[in-house]
Design a protein around this motif. Structure first.
Motif, PDB file in Angstrom:
ATOM      1  N   GLY A 103      -3.783  -3.262   1.317  1.00  0.00           N
ATOM      2  CA  GLY A 103      -4.074  -2.232   0.322  1.00  0.00           C
ATOM      3  C   GLY A 103      -5.187  -1.274   0.677  1.00  0.00           C
ATOM      4  O   GLY A 103      -5.976  -1.513   1.584  1.00  0.00           O
ATOM      5  N   GLU A 104      -5.234  -0.187  -0.073  1.00  0.00           N
ATOM      6  CA  GLU A 104      -6.268   0.829   0.117  1.00  0.00           C
ATOM      7  C   GLU A 104      -7.273   0.693  -1.035  1.00  0.00           C
ATOM      8  O   GLU A 104      -6.975   1.040  -2.187  1.00  0.00           O
ATOM      9  N   CYS A 151       0.846  -1.194   0.000  1.00  0.00           N
ATOM     10  CA  CYS A 151       0.000   0.000   0.000  1.00  0.00           C
ATOM     11  C   CYS A 151       0.872   1.232   0.000  1.00  0.00           C
ATOM     12  O   CYS A 151       1.906   1.265   0.664  1.00  0.00           O
ATOM     13  N   CYS A 179       0.970   0.425  10.309  1.00  0.00           N
ATOM     14  CA  CYS A 179       0.426  -0.669   9.496  1.00  0.00           C
ATOM     15  C   CYS A 179       1.537  -1.444   8.796  1.00  0.00           C
ATOM     16  O   CYS A 179       2.408  -0.854   8.148  1.00  0.00           O
ATOM     17  N   MET A 211      -0.018   4.234   1.054  1.00  0.00           N
ATOM     18  CA  MET A 211      -0.497   5.298   1.926  1.00  0.00           C
ATOM     19  C   MET A 211       0.405   5.550   3.135  1.00  0.00           C
ATOM     20  O   MET A 211       0.300   6.590   3.785  1.00  0.00           O
ATOM     21  N   GLY A 212       1.239   4.583   3.451  1.00  0.00           N
ATOM     22  CA  GLY A 212       2.290   4.812   4.462  1.00  0.00           C
ATOM     23  C   GLY A 212       1.831   5.077   5.892  1.00  0.00           C
ATOM     24  O   GLY A 212       2.527   5.791   6.626  1.00  0.00           O
ATOM     25  N   CYS A 213       0.713   4.522   6.323  1.00  0.00           N
ATOM     26  CA  CYS A 213       0.303   4.707   7.725  1.00  0.00           C
ATOM     27  C   CYS A 213       1.356   4.075   8.634  1.00  0.00           C
ATOM     28  O   CYS A 213       1.823   2.965   8.375  1.00  0.00           O
ATOM     29  N   CYS A 220      -8.834   4.685   4.227  1.00  0.00           N
ATOM     30  CA  CYS A 220      -8.126   5.630   5.090  1.00  0.00           C
ATOM     31  C   CYS A 220      -8.660   7.045   4.852  1.00  0.00           C
ATOM     32  O   CYS A 220      -8.251   7.976   5.528  1.00  0.00           O
ATOM     33  N   GLY A 258       1.627  -1.140   4.951  1.00  0.00           N
ATOM     34  CA  GLY A 258       2.152   0.131   4.455  1.00  0.00           C
ATOM     35  C   GLY A 258       3.665   0.244   4.595  1.00  0.00           C
ATOM     36  O   GLY A 258       4.274   1.163   4.046  1.00  0.00           O
TER      37      GLY A 258
END
Ligand code: SAH
Ligand code: SF4
Length: 333
Positions: A152-153, A102, A109, A104-106, A186, A112
């Motif tokens: 994944g997002e 993913c 997570c 989004m890099g949270c 997210c 990510g």
């Protein structure tokens, strides 16, 4: 391969009922191979074998605990993706992946933490549930719910996710009611809007995890682009338009977002709205340095929400025993 095979049937002028038979074999019988399609002539089976792979995923491993089963798949290009089947009362929930890692890099997570590879195709998303259905069929059971909470997002792979939802929902295919499907995001606002306008009756979950912009941006970079105020506004619109509660997921991380002050801020953000808050204890993994809070902290947090009439539940991070919990799938080679 499903669409290509259908096309092949049409191009070769095979009678229409063959397509219906084919659909039944795939979506009701969950056959493993063309050879199992014994309602087809040997000749047709051979033709199909020569021209197609029936599935683009291959199931390489399952890992089972009492009420979760993790499925590991290999894609045609050699990557690995994971899905989880969760057994809960009568519910059989398939938690599916929508991307390979993913972007989004949270910060909390595991998915990510690895570099984003690619979107899954609609077919790859559908096949995860096909394989899980096949597994359940042996026990005379079926997938009752699908949640997009794997790797994944989903809203960064919008078209393929929507394509897969339509197949899950299709009466002639999986026949899973829209209300039993949850997309978790997210917070990609333009896609939430687009999704809401499709009127699919599918449920929406938002990964919130913080009730102020500063904290949320530090945990979830997406918040810089789509800040809280705008996110909550679009979720309110979603509820107004669809008459459905939005679920907010809140992963409690020790010393980060689990204080009484954090709970009160969350109350302020959501007070008076038709929402459900899902509290999840952070599930530790090797890619981040966070810890899960004590049970008493979680109970205290929940009580503050309840005392302020905010409906909430504490979700056990399903599958944490096998590091296969939703949202923490990191794949392994
Ligand atoms: N990308 C989507 C869906 C996948 S994540 C989203 O972010 O909503 C599914 C859920 O698991 C999300 O709420 C995510 O924030 C949560 N999650 C991620 N890492 C986690 C961890 N280490 N412990 C507990 N939950 C986690
Ligand atoms: Fe991606 Fe969701 Fe993980 Fe964030 S929590 S990195 S959006 S999978």
């Amino acid at each position: 391969m499903y669409d290509k095979i259908k096309q092949y049937f049409q191009d070769n002028n095979l009678p229409k009922f063959r397509i219906k038979q084919f659909e039944d074999l795939i979506f009701k019988q969950f056959v493993s191979s063309f050879d199992d399609m014994t309602t087809f002539s040997k000749d047709l089976r051979e033709q199909l074998n020569e021209n197609f792979n029936l599935y683009s995923l291959s199931l390489i491993e399952t890992e089972k605990t009492k009420d979760t089963i993790k499925f590991m798949f290999e894609t045609e290009d050699g990557d690995h993706i994971e899905s989880v089947l969760m057994i809960n009362g009568k519910r059989r929930t398939a938690c599916v992946s929508s991307q390979i890692f993913c972007a989004m890099g949270c910060k909390f997570c595991a998915t990510g933490a690895k570099p984003f590879k690619r979107n899954l195709t609609g077919e790859e998303i559908v096949e995860q549930v096909l394989f899980i259905s096949k597994y359940l069929k042996k026990m005379d059971e079926r997938v009752s719910n699908v949640v997009y909470m794997g790797m994944g997002e989903p809203f960064m792979n919008y078209d393929n996710v929507v394509e897969s939802i339509k197949i899950f929902n299709d009466r002639d295919k999986f026949d899973i009611g829209a209300r039993h499907i949850v997309v978790s995001t997210c917070g990609i606002i333009p896609k939430i809007k687009e999704f809401m306008n499709l009127n699919l009756q599918v449920r929406l979950a938002i990964s919130l995890h913080a009730a102020n912009d500063e904290l949320r941006s530090s945990l979830m970079p997406v918040n810089n682009q789509y800040p809280l105020k705008d996110l909550i506004e679009v979720c309110d619109e979603f509820t107004k338009k669809t008459n459905k509660k939005v679920s907010y997921e809140y992963v409690l991380i020790k010393g980060v977002n689990d204080s009484e002050k954090d709970a009160k801020e969350l109350v302020q953000l959501l007070e008076g709205k038709l929402v459900h808050v899902n509290l999840i204890a952070y599930n530790p993994h090797e890619f981040a340095d966070f810890e899960k809070p004590a049970k008493s902290t979680i109970i205290n947090f929940k009580n503050i929400l309840e005392n302020n009439k905010i409906e909430s539940s504490v979700r056990r991070s399903m599958g944490d025993e096998i590091s296969g919990a939703c949202g923490q799938l990191a794949g392994k080679k």
